[in-house]
Design a protein around this motif. Structure first.
Motif, PDB file in Angstrom:
ATOM      1  N   VAL A  85       0.692  -1.430   0.308  1.00 40.00           N
ATOM      2  CA  VAL A  85      -0.297  -0.206  -0.048  1.00 40.00           C
ATOM      3  C   VAL A  85       0.768   0.919   0.180  1.00 40.00           C
ATOM      4  N   PRO A  86       0.884   2.549  -0.780  1.00 41.51           N
ATOM      5  CA  PRO A  86       1.279   3.400  -1.144  1.00 41.51           C
ATOM      6  C   PRO A  86       0.621   4.588   0.007  1.00 41.51           C
ATOM      7  N   VAL A  87       2.102   5.423   0.665  1.00 40.43           N
ATOM      8  CA  VAL A  87       1.605   6.216   1.084  1.00 40.43           C
ATOM      9  C   VAL A  87       1.945   6.914   1.341  1.00 40.43           C
ATOM     10  N   TRP A  88       0.818   8.423   2.437  1.00 40.75           N
ATOM     11  CA  TRP A  88       2.294   9.481   2.912  1.00 40.75           C
ATOM     12  C   TRP A  88       1.906  10.049   3.595  1.00 40.75           C
ATOM     13  N   ILE A  89       2.524  11.020   5.004  1.00 40.49           N
ATOM     14  CA  ILE A  89       1.667  12.010   5.847  1.00 40.49           C
ATOM     15  C   ILE A  89       3.174  12.731   5.185  1.00 40.49           C
ATOM     16  N   ASP A  90       2.534  13.828   5.827  1.00 40.44           N
ATOM     17  CA  ASP A  90       3.066  15.340   6.110  1.00 40.44           C
ATOM     18  C   ASP A  90       3.550  15.001   7.512  1.00 40.44           C
ATOM     19  N   VAL A  91       4.638  15.278   8.102  1.00 37.75           N
ATOM     20  CA  VAL A  91       5.728  15.879   8.876  1.00 37.75           C
ATOM     21  C   VAL A  91       5.614  17.105   9.957  1.00 37.75           C
ATOM     22  N   HIS A  92       5.440  16.859  10.887  1.00 38.65           N
ATOM     23  CA  HIS A  92       4.874  18.080  12.157  1.00 38.65           C
ATOM     24  C   HIS A  92       6.922  18.544  12.752  1.00 38.65           C
ATOM     25  N   ASP A  93       6.682  19.114  13.213  1.00 33.94           N
ATOM     26  CA  ASP A  93       8.098  19.595  14.016  1.00 33.94           C
ATOM     27  C   ASP A  93       7.322  19.468  15.323  1.00 33.94           C
ATOM     28  N   GLY A  94       8.655  17.962  15.826  1.00 32.32           N
ATOM     29  CA  GLY A  94       8.279  17.722  17.308  1.00 32.32           C
ATOM     30  C   GLY A  94       8.207  15.539  16.794  1.00 32.32           C
ATOM     31  N   MET A  95       7.813  15.490  15.642  1.00 34.45           N
ATOM     32  CA  MET A  95       7.769  13.979  15.650  1.00 34.45           C
ATOM     33  C   MET A  95       9.211  12.922  15.069  1.00 34.45           C
ATOM     34  N   SER A  96       9.282  12.336  15.998  1.00 35.67           N
ATOM     35  CA  SER A  96      10.260  11.513  15.910  1.00 35.67           C
ATOM     36  C   SER A  96       9.955  10.590  14.919  1.00 35.67           C
ATOM     37  N   SER A  97      11.540   9.976  14.763  1.00 34.67           N
ATOM     38  CA  SER A  97      10.983   8.500  13.429  1.00 34.67           C
ATOM     39  C   SER A  97       9.820   7.362  13.842  1.00 34.67           C
ATOM     40  N   ASP A  98       9.882   7.064  14.958  1.00 31.09           N
ATOM     41  CA  ASP A  98       8.894   6.153  16.029  1.00 31.09           C
ATOM     42  C   ASP A  98       7.180   6.403  14.762  1.00 31.09           C
ATOM     43  N   ASP A  99       8.005   7.754  15.083  1.00 32.04           N
ATOM     44  CA  ASP A  99       5.917   8.502  14.704  1.00 32.04           C
ATOM     45  C   ASP A  99       6.084   8.425  13.697  1.00 32.04           C
ATOM     46  N   VAL A 100       6.640   8.821  12.841  1.00 31.08           N
ATOM     47  CA  VAL A 100       6.607   8.700  11.260  1.00 31.08           C
ATOM     48  C   VAL A 100       6.206   7.466  11.182  1.00 31.08           C
ATOM     49  N   GLU A 101       6.247   6.124  11.623  1.00 33.70           N
ATOM     50  CA  GLU A 101       6.454   5.229  10.736  1.00 33.70           C
ATOM     51  C   GLU A 101       4.863   4.901  11.584  1.00 33.70           C
ATOM     52  N   LEU A 102       4.819   4.981  12.490  1.00 39.44           N
ATOM     53  CA  LEU A 102       3.799   4.751  12.791  1.00 39.44           C
ATOM     54  C   LEU A 102       2.488   4.839  12.111  1.00 39.44           C
ATOM     55  N   ALA A 103       2.470   6.074  11.743  1.00 42.76           N
ATOM     56  CA  ALA A 103       1.276   7.042  11.008  1.00 42.76           C
ATOM     57  C   ALA A 103       1.804   6.326   9.563  1.00 42.76           C
ATOM     58  N   LEU A 104       2.877   6.383   9.090  1.00 44.60           N
ATOM     59  CA  LEU A 104       2.007   5.930   7.690  1.00 44.60           C
ATOM     60  C   LEU A 104       1.669   4.690   8.070  1.00 44.60           C
ATOM     61  N   MET A 105       1.886   3.472   8.898  1.00 50.92           N
ATOM     62  CA  MET A 105       0.806   2.057   8.950  1.00 50.92           C
ATOM     63  C   MET A 105      -0.677   2.406   9.396  1.00 50.92           C
ATOM     64  N   VAL A 106      -0.913   3.291   9.880  1.00 49.15           N
ATOM     65  CA  VAL A 106      -2.324   4.126  10.669  1.00 49.15           C
ATOM     66  C   VAL A 106      -2.702   4.584   8.978  1.00 49.15           C
ATOM     67  N   LYS A 107      -2.252   5.321   8.564  1.00 44.46           N
ATOM     68  CA  LYS A 107      -3.027   5.426   7.306  1.00 44.46           C
ATOM     69  C   LYS A 107      -2.816   4.184   6.256  1.00 44.46           C
TER      70      LYS A 107
END
Length: 85
Positions: A46-68
């Motif tokens: 599944v191709p996904v994308w998210i917008d990264v916000h200040d304070g997001m860690s690498s783990d936060d980014v990975e989790l957000a991609l999987m949630v999407k």
């Protein structure tokens, strides 16, 4: 017929080549479907994308991609499963 998400994992992710503060990625989702008493396994990428916000860690980014991706798979399941009468 049943359709269950049995595994989800981030396959890859990288910064978007042109849009700042955006990360794109691919999430591997494994679905198990029961058809006529037989188990069928579906491997999806599944191709996904998210917008990264200040304070997001690498783990936060990975989790957000999987949630999407999980949300996308959930919507796909809703469209594929027969509606109750």
């Amino acid at each position: 017929m049943s359709l269950d998400l049995i595994d989800i994992a981030l396959s890859e992710h990288q910064p978007h080549p042109r849009i700042p503060n955006r990360v794109t990625g691919k999430v591997r989702a494994v679905l198990s479907e029961t058809l006529g008493g037989k188990q069928v396994r579906h491997d999806l990428l599944v191709p996904v994308w998210i917008d990264v916000h200040d304070g997001m860690s690498s783990d936060d980014v990975e989790l957000a991609l999987m949630v999407k991706a999980a949300d996308i798979v959930g919507r796909l399941k809703q469209h594929l499963l027969p509606r109750s009468a």
